[in-house]
Design an enzyme around this catalytic site. Sequence first.
Site, PDB file in Angstrom:
ATOM      1  N   SER A 143       0.849  -1.188   0.000  1.00  0.00           N
ATOM      2  CA  SER A 143       0.000   0.000   0.000  1.00  0.00           C
ATOM      3  C   SER A 143       0.884   1.236   0.000  1.00  0.00           C
ATOM      4  O   SER A 143       1.985   1.226   0.574  1.00  0.00           O
ATOM      5  CB  SER A 143      -0.898   0.016   1.244  1.00  0.00           C
ATOM      6  OG  SER A 143      -1.556   1.258   1.373  1.00  0.00           O
ATOM      7  N   TYR A 157      -1.710  -0.279  10.312  1.00  0.00           N
ATOM      8  CA  TYR A 157      -1.828  -0.813   8.944  1.00  0.00           C
ATOM      9  C   TYR A 157      -0.635  -0.375   8.101  1.00  0.00           C
ATOM     10  O   TYR A 157      -0.018  -1.186   7.403  1.00  0.00           O
ATOM     11  CB  TYR A 157      -3.134  -0.321   8.331  1.00  0.00           C
ATOM     12  CG  TYR A 157      -3.313  -0.691   6.873  1.00  0.00           C
ATOM     13  CD1 TYR A 157      -3.716  -1.973   6.499  1.00  0.00           C
ATOM     14  CD2 TYR A 157      -3.071   0.247   5.867  1.00  0.00           C
ATOM     15  CE1 TYR A 157      -3.870  -2.309   5.164  1.00  0.00           C
ATOM     16  CE2 TYR A 157      -3.231  -0.082   4.530  1.00  0.00           C
ATOM     17  CZ  TYR A 157      -3.635  -1.359   4.184  1.00  0.00           C
ATOM     18  OH  TYR A 157      -3.784  -1.694   2.849  1.00  0.00           O
TER      19      TYR A 157
END
Length: 248
Positions: A143, A157
């Site tokens: 990501s 995250y």
Amino acid sequence: MEKVLLITGGSRGIGAATALLAATQGYRICINYLSDHVAAERICGQVRELGAHAISVQADVSNEDEIIRLFSRIDADLGRITHLVNNAATVAHSCRLEAMSEFRLLKMMMSNVVGPMLCTKHALLRMSPRHGGKGGSIVNVSSVASRLGSPGEYVDYAASKGALDTFTIGLAKEVAGEGIRVNAVRPGYIFTDFHALSGDPFRVSKLEPDIPMGRGGVAEEVAEAIVWLLSKKASYATGTFIDVGGGR
């Protein structure tokens, strides 16, 4: 040699888009899913309609016993795995670090870091010439959060994806001499239902003004990068990252 592909978290979003694109390029495909059997079978059916052999297999890929069962099913139904997309991941509701529990942090790291490492371990036991394999290709779905840090939203995250990036670099060097390539794609704000897990299903639309390209991406755009990295067209690429984030 048959191309046998496992996509973890393949029943929706980027994983599903990757399965549909790979189906047009000669892969035998295993769509792994955690709980949504109906969605997995729907994608599996669409893959078969495109002419590919496909199976769907339920397994929690943060649990090694279930990973072993998953790979045994692939061995029996599709053959020795040659390609892996580590796509399965989780995210939690946006908050600052002070509000994050130990349980949340452990779940995040098990799902987003330990799980991909364990899946890769069992793929290497089939891909590596050390174990009778003929090489292969692995793509980790990271990501842009790994670069941006996601302050005030979910630094846990972002940290998990940063760990996945480091794993990609190290493993790429570790197995390059064995004919195994390891790369990663870093999506940005992509229109999928993954954002519902963070408590805001409309998050991408809200953040579009902050994206240099002025729009969110779609899963198919990420799938194009993943399938290219899997393929022989990327034969000299390993330890490489493709950001699909609209300029973020």
